[in-house]
Motif scaffolding. Sequence first.
Motif, PDB file in Angstrom:
ATOM      1  N   VAL A  64       0.939  -0.842  -0.057  1.00 20.75           N
ATOM      2  CA  VAL A  64       0.203  -0.185  -0.104  1.00 20.75           C
ATOM      3  C   VAL A  64       0.902   1.157   0.042  1.00 20.75           C
ATOM      4  N   LEU A  65       0.062   2.066  -1.297  1.00 21.16           N
ATOM      5  CA  LEU A  65       1.444   3.245  -1.232  1.00 21.16           C
ATOM      6  C   LEU A  65       0.659   4.848  -1.281  1.00 21.16           C
ATOM      7  N   THR A  66       1.113   5.270  -0.521  1.00 19.92           N
ATOM      8  CA  THR A  66       0.575   6.696  -0.587  1.00 19.92           C
ATOM      9  C   THR A  66       1.459   8.391  -0.714  1.00 19.92           C
ATOM     10  N   GLY A  67       1.425   9.097  -1.529  1.00 19.87           N
ATOM     11  CA  GLY A  67       2.133  10.170  -1.549  1.00 19.87           C
ATOM     12  C   GLY A  67       1.125  11.379  -0.717  1.00 19.87           C
TER      13      GLY A  67
ATOM     14  N   PHE B 146       7.902   1.283  -7.397  1.00 22.43           N
ATOM     15  CA  PHE B 146       7.578   0.568  -5.858  1.00 22.43           C
ATOM     16  C   PHE B 146       6.075  -1.154  -6.400  1.00 22.43           C
ATOM     17  N   LYS B 147       6.284  -1.280  -6.659  1.00 21.98           N
ATOM     18  CA  LYS B 147       5.157  -1.866  -7.497  1.00 21.98           C
ATOM     19  C   LYS B 147       3.685  -2.029  -6.423  1.00 21.98           C
ATOM     20  N   ALA B 148       3.031  -1.083  -6.854  1.00 24.54           N
ATOM     21  CA  ALA B 148       2.187  -0.977  -5.485  1.00 24.54           C
ATOM     22  C   ALA B 148       1.152  -1.996  -5.767  1.00 24.54           C
ATOM     23  N   ASP B 149       0.582  -2.486  -4.756  1.00 25.94           N
ATOM     24  CA  ASP B 149      -0.870  -3.013  -5.472  1.00 25.94           C
ATOM     25  C   ASP B 149      -2.177  -2.064  -4.840  1.00 25.94           C
ATOM     26  N   ILE B 150      -2.303  -1.404  -4.315  1.00 26.01           N
ATOM     27  CA  ILE B 150      -3.140  -0.217  -3.354  1.00 26.01           C
ATOM     28  C   ILE B 150      -2.787   1.392  -3.314  1.00 26.01           C
ATOM     29  N   VAL B 151      -3.333   2.160  -3.700  1.00 24.92           N
ATOM     30  CA  VAL B 151      -2.953   3.329  -3.168  1.00 24.92           C
ATOM     31  C   VAL B 151      -3.604   4.174  -3.168  1.00 24.92           C
ATOM     32  N   PRO B 152      -4.466   4.541  -1.702  1.00 23.47           N
ATOM     33  CA  PRO B 152      -5.179   4.980  -1.185  1.00 23.47           C
ATOM     34  C   PRO B 152      -5.128   7.016  -1.364  1.00 23.47           C
ATOM     35  N   VAL B 153      -5.990   7.333  -2.167  1.00 21.45           N
ATOM     36  CA  VAL B 153      -6.312   8.660  -2.471  1.00 21.45           C
ATOM     37  C   VAL B 153      -7.967   9.189  -2.414  1.00 21.45           C
ATOM     38  N   GLY B 154      -7.488  10.706  -2.162  1.00 20.08           N
ATOM     39  CA  GLY B 154      -9.009  11.310  -2.503  1.00 20.08           C
ATOM     40  C   GLY B 154      -9.347  10.830  -3.706  1.00 20.08           C
TER      41      GLY B 154
ATOM     42  N   TYR C  48       4.836  -3.026 -24.531  1.00 22.72           N
ATOM     43  CA  TYR C  48       6.069  -2.704 -25.620  1.00 22.72           C
ATOM     44  C   TYR C  48       6.784  -3.845 -24.520  1.00 22.72           C
ATOM     45  N   TYR C  49       7.004  -4.061 -23.313  1.00 16.97           N
ATOM     46  CA  TYR C  49       8.297  -4.619 -22.858  1.00 16.97           C
ATOM     47  C   TYR C  49       7.872  -5.842 -22.421  1.00 16.97           C
ATOM     48  N   GLY C  50       7.066  -5.837 -21.611  1.00 17.93           N
ATOM     49  CA  GLY C  50       6.956  -7.268 -20.620  1.00 17.93           C
ATOM     50  C   GLY C  50       6.204  -7.212 -19.804  1.00 17.93           C
ATOM     51  N   ASN C  51       5.916  -8.202 -18.621  1.00 15.22           N
ATOM     52  CA  ASN C  51       4.762  -7.613 -17.594  1.00 15.22           C
ATOM     53  C   ASN C  51       5.723  -7.519 -15.938  1.00 15.22           C
ATOM     54  N   ILE C  52       6.672  -6.170 -16.609  1.00 12.81           N
ATOM     55  CA  ILE C  52       6.977  -5.575 -15.291  1.00 12.81           C
ATOM     56  C   ILE C  52       6.442  -5.302 -14.557  1.00 12.81           C
ATOM     57  N   LEU C  53       5.704  -4.223 -14.783  1.00 15.01           N
ATOM     58  CA  LEU C  53       5.255  -3.337 -13.764  1.00 15.01           C
ATOM     59  C   LEU C  53       3.343  -4.146 -12.742  1.00 15.01           C
ATOM     60  N   SER C  54       3.565  -3.539 -12.479  1.00 11.34           N
ATOM     61  CA  SER C  54       2.049  -4.272 -11.057  1.00 11.34           C
ATOM     62  C   SER C  54       1.160  -2.515 -11.593  1.00 11.34           C
ATOM     63  N   ILE C  55       0.195  -3.535 -11.982  1.00 11.28           N
ATOM     64  CA  ILE C  55      -1.313  -2.495 -12.284  1.00 11.28           C
ATOM     65  C   ILE C  55      -2.036  -1.892 -10.677  1.00 11.28           C
ATOM     66  N   PRO C  56      -1.769  -1.432 -10.474  1.00 14.01           N
ATOM     67  CA  PRO C  56      -2.321  -1.036  -9.490  1.00 14.01           C
ATOM     68  C   PRO C  56      -3.846  -0.443  -9.216  1.00 14.01           C
ATOM     69  N   GLU C  57      -3.817  -0.326  -7.789  1.00 12.41           N
ATOM     70  CA  GLU C  57      -5.727  -0.214  -7.598  1.00 12.41           C
ATOM     71  C   GLU C  57      -5.529   1.356  -6.736  1.00 12.41           C
ATOM     72  N   ALA C  58      -6.824   2.257  -7.070  1.00 14.64           N
ATOM     73  CA  ALA C  58      -6.990   3.148  -5.540  1.00 14.64           C
ATOM     74  C   ALA C  58      -8.067   2.805  -4.736  1.00 14.64           C
ATOM     75  N   MET C  59      -7.858   3.431  -3.512  1.00 17.50           N
ATOM     76  CA  MET C  59      -8.852   3.185  -2.836  1.00 17.50           C
ATOM     77  C   MET C  59      -8.861   4.306  -2.291  1.00 17.50           C
ATOM     78  N   ILE C  60     -10.075   4.366  -2.567  1.00 16.84           N
ATOM     79  CA  ILE C  60     -10.538   6.069  -2.194  1.00 16.84           C
ATOM     80  C   ILE C  60     -11.739   5.687  -1.224  1.00 16.84           C
ATOM     81  N   ASP C  61     -11.060   6.445  -0.869  1.00 13.00           N
ATOM     82  CA  ASP C  61     -12.396   6.853   1.128  1.00 13.00           C
ATOM     83  C   ASP C  61     -13.381   8.123   0.250  1.00 13.00           C
ATOM     84  N   GLU C  62     -14.737   7.698  -0.092  1.00 16.23           N
ATOM     85  CA  GLU C  62     -15.595   9.316  -0.367  1.00 16.23           C
ATOM     86  C   GLU C  62     -16.131  10.431   0.962  1.00 16.23           C
ATOM     87  N   LYS C  63     -15.529   9.443   1.461  1.00 16.23           N
ATOM     88  CA  LYS C  63     -16.249  10.217   3.171  1.00 16.23           C
ATOM     89  C   LYS C  63     -15.698  10.982   3.717  1.00 16.23           C
TER      90      LYS C  63
END
Length: 340
Positions: A12-15, A153-161, A181-196
């Motif tokens: 889980v990664l966030t900036g 960082f091959k993050a799986d989940i990105v908590p964001v607004g 183009y280059y092969g299956n290297i990067l992870s495809i991240p999911e956003a985790m959005i907290d609406e409230k």
Amino acid sequence: MGEKNQSNQKRVLTGITTSGIPHLGNLSGAVLPAIDASREKTVSSFLFLADYHSLIKNIDPALTHSSSFEIAACWLACGLNPKEVTFYRQSDVPHIFELTWILNCLAAKGLMNRAHAYKAAVAENNNATDPDKGITMGLYNYPILMAADILMFKADIVPVGQDQKQHIEMTRDIALRFNHYYGNILSIPEAMIDEKKGIIPGSDGRKMSKSYGNTIPIFDTQKKLRKAIMKIKTNSLEPGEPKNHADCSVFKIFQAFASESQTSDLKKEYANGIAWGKAKEELFSLLDEKITPFRDEYGKITQDKSYIEKTLKDGAERALTISTPVIEEIRKAVGIKEFK
Ligand code: TRP
């Protein structure tokens, strides 16, 4: 097949963009929930100061430097445990910027044309002969730097607004293109959005936000905290008249920090016609009790610059052990490698 995040812990990664010291709304909406989430044993948590992102909005070097320091101190003071979280400065991980260039060469310009922040800036230029007037490449490329932060960082989940959702979609788009183009290297991240979360009202009843000037400070003196609370707008009902808690900013802020039983007690007091002065006093004492340990810790931590510096350097060292093999894999994949 590229090297994926092998551990069964989700990453889980966030900036945090390093501008403006967090206020009460950020505390309940972002800082405390992220710190709580980082304590989960099933996740591996990455939290970083997006200091190079801050240059897009600010060209004052002293402010760039002090904001980064204050925000690092704020997160540590509010309970972030750097042993549990990889806590680092973006600028300490040069691989991110190397990846940014590689992604720049893949990302469609048309995709960036659709970015909300860029479109808003163009819209502001409404009648100008140059629609891109005053718009830097930094603003335009912002989503690509953010994609590199995440993909490095091959993050799986990105908590964001909610406002950042589009950036995660763009990140996915760019990552899929890279993998195509280059092969299956990067992870495809999911956003985790907290609406409230994060939607607590400020002193004028609108969402608490620095741009509205209606914030309640966290690290200022007790006196300033009380003053900010006493300024919160209420209606003109007299003491003794029953009050509706549901449309009251004082109550909403109280609720964001109180236990269930404290909240239901205050609800009853509203029905019984609590005076506004007393309701505000109750909010003050609740917040003061919550915030005092953070304020004290902030005071201590900011005295010790070397502690903060060392904590971030240790975090960067851990981050680099992850980014180094990934960037090596990426360089090779794109054909940047030794002759032999
Ligand atoms: N753009 C984010 C914001 O303004 C901050 C950020 C930068 C970020 N890089 C990131 C968030 C990577 C999540 C992941 O809130």
